[in-house]
Design an enzyme around this catalytic site. Structure first.
Site, PDB file in Angstrom:
ATOM      1  N   ASP A 193      29.494  -8.209 -87.077  1.00 26.68           N
ATOM      2  CA  ASP A 193      28.781  -9.443 -87.060  1.00 26.68           C
ATOM      3  C   ASP A 193      27.874  -9.916 -86.787  1.00 26.68           C
ATOM      4  O   ASP A 193      26.781  -8.581 -86.616  1.00 26.68           O
ATOM      5  CB  ASP A 193      29.583 -10.034 -85.700  1.00 26.68           C
ATOM      6  CG  ASP A 193      29.769  -9.514 -84.306  1.00 26.68           C
ATOM      7  OD1 ASP A 193      28.414  -8.738 -84.525  1.00 26.68           O
ATOM      8  OD2 ASP A 193      29.565 -10.353 -83.937  1.00 26.68           O
ATOM      9  N   ASP A 227      39.700 -11.048 -88.226  1.00 25.00           N
ATOM     10  CA  ASP A 227      39.579 -10.032 -87.143  1.00 25.00           C
ATOM     11  C   ASP A 227      39.732 -10.739 -86.155  1.00 25.00           C
ATOM     12  O   ASP A 227      39.998 -12.219 -86.460  1.00 25.00           O
ATOM     13  CB  ASP A 227      38.062 -10.003 -87.465  1.00 25.00           C
ATOM     14  CG  ASP A 227      37.630 -10.982 -86.393  1.00 25.00           C
ATOM     15  OD1 ASP A 227      37.201 -11.249 -87.882  1.00 25.00           O
ATOM     16  OD2 ASP A 227      36.858 -11.040 -85.354  1.00 25.00           O
ATOM     17  N   CYS A 255      59.207  -0.494 -83.975  1.00 24.63           N
ATOM     18  CA  CYS A 255      58.159  -0.395 -84.053  1.00 24.63           C
ATOM     19  C   CYS A 255      57.920   1.110 -83.959  1.00 24.63           C
ATOM     20  O   CYS A 255      58.435   1.779 -82.892  1.00 24.63           O
ATOM     21  CB  CYS A 255      56.849  -0.893 -82.581  1.00 24.63           C
ATOM     22  SG  CYS A 255      55.275  -0.361 -82.688  1.00 24.63           S
ATOM     23  N   CYS A 261      55.225   2.421 -83.860  1.00 28.65           N
ATOM     24  CA  CYS A 261      53.908   3.239 -83.247  1.00 28.65           C
ATOM     25  C   CYS A 261      53.162   4.542 -82.243  1.00 28.65           C
ATOM     26  O   CYS A 261      55.150   4.984 -81.405  1.00 28.65           O
ATOM     27  CB  CYS A 261      52.598   2.156 -82.627  1.00 28.65           C
ATOM     28  SG  CYS A 261      52.999   2.357 -80.869  1.00 28.65           S
ATOM     29  N   CYS A 302      55.898   3.555 -78.919  1.00 25.69           N
ATOM     30  CA  CYS A 302      57.018   3.035 -78.973  1.00 25.69           C
ATOM     31  C   CYS A 302      58.512   4.140 -79.510  1.00 25.69           C
ATOM     32  O   CYS A 302      59.218   3.962 -79.412  1.00 25.69           O
ATOM     33  CB  CYS A 302      57.068   1.783 -79.534  1.00 25.69           C
ATOM     34  SG  CYS A 302      56.794  -0.052 -79.326  1.00 25.69           S
ATOM     35  N   HIS A 344      49.594   0.175 -78.579  1.00 25.44           N
ATOM     36  CA  HIS A 344      51.247  -1.119 -80.295  1.00 25.44           C
ATOM     37  C   HIS A 344      50.549  -2.349 -80.348  1.00 25.44           C
ATOM     38  O   HIS A 344      50.632  -2.876 -81.583  1.00 25.44           O
ATOM     39  CB  HIS A 344      51.604  -1.286 -79.303  1.00 25.44           C
ATOM     40  CG  HIS A 344      52.730  -2.104 -78.752  1.00 25.44           C
ATOM     41  ND1 HIS A 344      53.853  -2.076 -80.117  1.00 25.44           N
ATOM     42  CD2 HIS A 344      53.146  -3.226 -78.782  1.00 25.44           C
ATOM     43  CE1 HIS A 344      55.085  -2.657 -80.256  1.00 25.44           C
ATOM     44  NE2 HIS A 344      54.126  -3.964 -79.286  1.00 25.44           N
TER      45      HIS A 344
HETATM   46 ZN   LIG Z   1      54.556  -0.292 -80.636  1.00 23.43          ZN
END
Ligand SMILES: [Zn+2]
Length: 409
Positions: free
Chosen positions: A101, A276, A314, A316, A319, A351
């Site tokens: 930025d 963002d 999920c 990730c 998870c 996550h």
């Molecule tokens: Zn997750």
């Protein structure tokens, strides 16, 4: 005076697919540190490190473009160190893309004493209270030292909720003048892409004027700024919709400050490509998990004995089950550590970032296969457990405006 157009660019933008109903697009943004698939949500890595995540872990989430704050990097380690190290990529061992930025928004929002004049943003040093000035030239010089792949112009940001229309008008025109100063000061247009920022508050006439003036300056990419400052969501949608109508097809469009799943989905339908927001990582530190059935506060006692994963769907590392090479973390575990240990914040940060990155991947797939309208309907149905009365009116209206009736399956 308008600077000579056709300034060099360090990106290539390939428009790959367009939704046949809404204004959604799928594209590839080729930047100096590799290609990035759009639409995208970008996590914010304050102080060149994402709170709770190492660069390797950020890479593992699939992130290929993250944000750094110029204001923070300018204070610490400072421009001299950045120059000596060779920029922020080297400083933080991040081999993918960085967007910075301008530093202006941080100043105006963090420092109550910041004051905007034609010259730049005046403020008192948070270190020793001495008067300082951030000019368009200084902001670009800092971003040149940071070496980010995308750099942002210094703009005059006014809260969308400000009642002072003449001040909003002044800020809009000043932002265009500051863009000219940024273009003139930018030393490395062959390796860093300067994006302009469209201002104009919630006034659609001012936004149109600003779009026209900014588009004439021919920067490699275009941002729509000054939003997500507490304005009504339907007003937000009108601004995005109005601006994307006037922007060139073949340039990336970045709406600043957006991170709620529903806002992202609607904004993509209105023709925006990049977003963002600090919310997904900040909220993780308060025990909040973003899931396809809404945001869950895992600090609530109802999760104390809930041994299911944070989000059933999920993939990730947090998870995923241990059998599948993940950590197999349960809601109960996060509940147990959330308030006391940084590990809870750390796991949820991973996550939440993973959730939003994969949500945007699914959005992209749906656009590529031209089934985005159905994707929107399915997502909202799931998010609100099939209860259409809970759908936010602003989202229903905005999507109706681009040909999708959420209330029809
Ligand atoms: Zn997750």
């Amino acid at each position: 005076m308008v600077p000579t157009p056709k300034s060099p660019s360090a990106l290539k933008f390939d428009l790959v697919a367009r939704c046949s109903v809404t204004k959604a697009r799928a594209s590839i943004l080729r930047l100096p540190h590799g290609p990035v698939q759009l639409p995208i949500w970008m996590p914010v890595a304050t102080q060149a490190s994402l709170k709770g995540l190492t660069p390797e872990q950020l890479e593992q989430t699939g992130c290929r473009l993250c944000l750094n704050n110029t204001y923070h990097l300018g204070l610490k380690p400072g421009q001299a160190v950045l120059d000596a190290v060779g920029g922020a990529h080297k400083l933080q061992s991040w081999r993918h893309n960085i967007l910075t930025d301008s530093g202006g928004f941080q100043m105006v929002s963090l420092l109550k004493l910041a004051q905007v004049t034609e010259e730049g943003v005046r403020f008192l040093s948070p270190h020793d209270g001495s008067p300082m000035l951030l000019t368009p030239e200084h902001s670009i010089s800092l971003q040149n030292s940071i070496g980010s792949d995308i750099i942002m112009q210094l703009d005059d940001v006014i809260a969308t909720t400000s009642p002072d229309l003449s001040r909003i008008e002044e800020a809009t025109h000043r932002s265009v003048r500051w863009l000219d100063r940024c273009i003139a000061a930018h030393k490395t247009p062959e390796t860093q892409n300067l994006f302009c920022i469209i201002q104009g508050g919630l006034d659609l006439g001012l936004r149109r004027q600003c779009c026209k003036a900014m588009v004439e300056r021919d920067t490699p990419g275009i941002a729509i700024g000054g939003l997500s400052g507490g304005e009504a969501k339907d007003a937000y949608c009108k601004v995005v919709d109005t601006c994307t109508e006037l922007l060139p097809e073949k340039k990336p469009r970045y709406v600043m400050g957006v991170g709620f799943p529903e806002d992202l989905l609607v904004s993509v339908a209105l023709g925006a490509d990049m977003f963002d927001c600090v919310w997904p990582t900040r909220t993780a530190r308060f025990g909040n998990a973003i899931t396809s059935s809404g945001t869950l506060n895992l600090r609530h006692k109802s999760y104390a004995e809930d041994f299911s994963p944070v989000d059933l769907d999920c993939n990730c590392i947090c998870c995923r089950s241990e059998a599948d090479g993940g950590l197999g973390v349960s809601r109960a575990y996060i509940h147990h550590v959330a308030a006391k240990e940084t590990v809870g914040a750390h796991l949820l940060t991973m996550h939440n970032i993973h959730y939003l990155l994969s949500l945007m991947n699914e959005v992209r797939e749906a656009i590529l296969e031209d089934r985005y309208p159905q994707f929107l309907k399915d997502y909202f149905r799931r998010m609100h457990a099939g209860n259409r009365e809970k759908y936010p009116v602003w989202a229903v209206d905005a999507l109706k405006g681009v040909g999708v009736n959420l209330l029809e399956q």
